[in-house]
Design a protein around this motif. Structure first.
Motif, short mmCIF file in Angstrom:
data_model
loop_
_atom_site.label_atom_id
_atom_site.label_comp_id
_atom_site.label_asym_id
_atom_site.label_seq_id
_atom_site.Cartn_x
_atom_site.Cartn_y
_atom_site.Cartn_z
N ILE A 1 0.98 -1.26 0.00
CA ILE A 1 0.03 0.11 0.04
C ILE A 1 0.86 1.43 -0.14
N ALA A 2 2.32 1.25 -0.19
CA ALA A 2 3.00 2.54 -0.17
C ALA A 2 2.61 3.20 -0.99
N PRO A 3 2.02 3.32 -2.41
CA PRO A 3 1.66 4.36 -3.15
C PRO A 3 0.52 5.15 -2.51
N LEU A 4 -0.48 4.24 -2.01
CA LEU A 4 -1.63 5.05 -1.43
C LEU A 4 -1.16 5.71 -0.07
N ASP A 5 -0.23 5.27 0.44
CA ASP A 5 0.21 5.89 1.76
C ASP A 5 0.88 7.31 1.54
N ARG A 6 1.54 7.22 0.52
CA ARG A 6 2.43 8.45 0.14
C ARG A 6 1.20 9.61 -0.31
N THR A 7 0.20 8.95 -1.25
CA THR A 7 -0.75 9.99 -1.52
C THR A 7 -1.46 10.46 -0.40
N ILE B 1 -0.48 11.04 2.85
CA ILE B 1 0.33 11.61 3.57
C ILE B 1 0.35 13.21 2.97
N ASN B 2 0.38 13.28 1.62
CA ASN B 2 0.54 14.53 1.03
C ASN B 2 -1.19 15.36 0.86
N PHE B 3 -1.90 14.53 1.03
CA PHE B 3 -3.20 15.27 1.36
C PHE B 3 -3.31 15.67 2.79
N GLN B 4 -2.94 15.13 3.55
CA GLN B 4 -3.04 15.29 5.02
C GLN B 4 -2.21 16.48 5.51
N ILE B 5 -0.98 16.77 4.86
CA ILE B 5 -0.29 17.84 5.42
C ILE B 5 -0.73 19.04 4.83
N ARG C 1 -10.92 11.74 -7.24
CA ARG C 1 -10.08 12.38 -8.34
C ARG C 1 -9.04 13.19 -8.48
N ALA C 2 -8.89 13.87 -7.36
CA ALA C 2 -7.38 14.52 -6.99
C ALA C 2 -6.58 13.68 -6.49
N SER C 3 -6.76 12.37 -5.77
CA SER C 3 -5.75 11.58 -5.65
C SER C 3 -5.38 10.83 -6.63
N LEU C 4 -6.03 10.23 -7.73
CA LEU C 4 -5.68 9.79 -8.75
C LEU C 4 -5.00 10.81 -9.83
N ARG C 5 -5.40 11.94 -9.70
CA ARG C 5 -4.39 13.11 -10.43
C ARG C 5 -2.91 12.91 -9.88
N TYR C 6 -3.11 12.99 -8.53
CA TYR C 6 -1.40 12.98 -8.01
C TYR C 6 -0.71 11.71 -8.12
N LEU C 7 -1.22 10.67 -8.25
CA LEU C 7 -0.75 9.33 -8.71
C LEU C 7 -0.31 9.49 -9.95
N GLN C 8 -1.05 10.35 -11.03
CA GLN C 8 -0.67 10.20 -12.34
C GLN C 8 0.42 11.07 -12.65
N PHE D 1 -10.08 17.55 10.19
CA PHE D 1 -9.74 16.27 10.94
C PHE D 1 -9.84 14.84 10.32
N TYR D 2 -10.83 14.65 9.28
CA TYR D 2 -10.94 13.78 8.64
C TYR D 2 -10.58 13.72 7.07
N LYS D 3 -9.78 14.57 6.71
CA LYS D 3 -9.35 14.92 5.29
C LYS D 3 -8.65 13.43 4.89
N GLY D 4 -8.88 12.83 4.11
CA GLY D 4 -8.27 11.70 3.37
C GLY D 4 -8.60 10.17 4.07
N LEU D 5 -9.87 10.60 4.92
CA LEU D 5 -10.02 9.17 5.58
C LEU D 5 -10.57 8.03 4.85
N SER D 6 -11.29 8.39 3.63
CA SER D 6 -11.87 7.62 2.57
C SER D 6 -10.71 6.82 2.03
N MET D 7 -9.60 7.46 1.67
CA MET D 7 -8.47 6.80 1.26
C MET D 7 -7.86 5.84 2.46
N ASN D 8 -8.09 6.18 3.64
CA ASN D 8 -7.55 5.27 4.57
C ASN D 8 -8.43 3.94 4.78
#
Length: 371
Positions: free
Chosen positions: A96-102, A104-108, A117-124, A331-338
């Motif tokens: 799950i390393a690529p998802l984890d990096r994605t 963290i970048n939205f968390q901070i 959609r934004a997370s997929l754009r970041y990975l691309q 506080f729950y930003k990116g929770l759906s990714m988690n």
């Protein structure tokens, strides 16, 4: 006169019993000398049968006791738990390393809202600009942290269960089950925290403007920010790991217990273990996610150039996030990714640990039998 007259009687008595006394003494001396001869002979010369008997007795009575001592069994259990935990953690985090990096970048960042959609754009974008291996950037730091972290966590959990007498003799100790998981998380997190901070720093920077190696992370932090920075966000992490590890281990162990009561099998198959681990991961991530946001903000404060904000303490970080971003988007930003990566990681981790532990335990038992 009477005394003088008694002397012949004494002489006659001695004379009359002399033959008996002499014969008794002769017999005793003969017996004693024979015993002494036997002793001397046993000290100086042994027959082949006696010699082989003396040598073989220690070999057949002492050697098995050494291999089955309780201390040896405990050491074997600890080693098996360490190896199983390290392998389980490494496999889960690599997947799950690529998802984890994605995540963290939205968390901070507080200037970019999270969406799939934004997370997929970041990975691309990461793949297009830096290549496929960039998706696993920081995974070396993750492995350097997760291997000892997972090994210590699973081993500590086994030891805390034993110390707290969790579910001993068939009892249902739910509170102790949760406490054992929380203490295991605190133990492992405390011993590996600087590696977690280094992993977060590498995940939010690129190889050109950030850190090239794990060693460079520690060197730059030590020189530019001071050694205390290596533990920035530690208390937020500890407060978060209490509900996370406690809920994860509690949920997984409880589901296994219920499965045994319904099915009658205390060793569920791999797919069932994955499902139980996924449920445990989702519950644990949800319970501790706000504090996960706090610790990431504090860990990456100096390298998060996009945000430019300061998060010196837990309370100030909580207040700042609440005022500027609210509860849902803060506080729950990116929770759906988690909810995607968390169940996958925890499911793989728990099921792999149980599988490798059972295999190594069986292998150790076979080696004892062969000996």
């Amino acid at each position: 006169m009477s005394r003088l007259l008694e002397k012949p009687n004494i002489a006659m008595s001695i004379k009359s019993t002399g033959s008996q006394l002499s014969s008794t003494m002769t017999t005793a001396s003969a017996t004693l000398s024979a015993d002494l001869d036997d002793v001397d002979t046993s000290r100086t010369q042994l027959s082949p049968s006696e010699t082989s008997g003396v040598v073989l007795v220690p070999a057949t009575t002492i050697t098995p006791n050494v291999t089955v001592t309780p201390m040896r069994q405990k050491i074997d259990q600890v080693v098996i738990s360490l190896i199983s935990g390290a392998a389980a953690g490494a496999l889960a985090k690599t997947v799950i390393a690529p998802l984890d990096r994605t995540k963290i970048n939205f968390q901070i960042r507080n200037d970019v809202p999270f969406s799939f959609r934004a997370s997929l754009r970041y990975l691309q974008n990461t793949y297009a600009n830096e290549g496929v291996l960039a998706l696993w950037r920081g995974n070396s730091a993750t492995m350097a942290r997760i291997v000892p972290y997972a090994a210590i966590q699973f081993t500590a959990h086994e030891q805390w269960r034993r110390i707290l007498h969790v579910d001993k003799d068939g009892t249902n100790t739910k509170g102790r089950r949760f406490l054992a998981g929380s203490l295991a998380g605190i133990t492992s997190q405390s011993l590996t925290y600087p590696l977690d901070l280094a992993r977060a720093r590498m995940a939010v920077t690129d190889r050109y403007t950030g850190y090239r190696t794990l060693r460079q992370v520690f060197t730059k932090i030590w020189v530019e920010e001071g050694p205390r920075t290596l533990f920035r966000g530690y208390w937020a992490t500890v407060l978060g790991v209490i509900p996370y590890a406690g809920t994860s281990f509690f949920t997984y162990e409880t589901l296994k217990r219920e499965y045994y009561e319904v099915v009658g099998n205390n060793k569920p198959n791999t797919l069932v273990s994955l499902a139980f681990g996924a449920a445990a991961g989702a519950a644990g991530q949800t319970a501790s996610y706000p504090l996960d946001i706090v610790r990431r903000r504090m860990q990456t404060m100096r390298v998060n150039t996009a945000g430019g904000d300061r998060y010196p303490t837990i309370l100030e970080t909580l207040v700042k996030i609440y005022r500027e971003e609210g509860i849902k988007n803060g506080f729950y930003k990116g929770l759906s990714m988690n909810w995607i990566k968390g169940p996958i990681a925890v499911g793989i981790s728990f099921s792999t640990y149980d599988l490798i532990k059972a295999w190594l335990t069986e292998l150790a038992n076979l080696r004892r039998v062969e000996k």
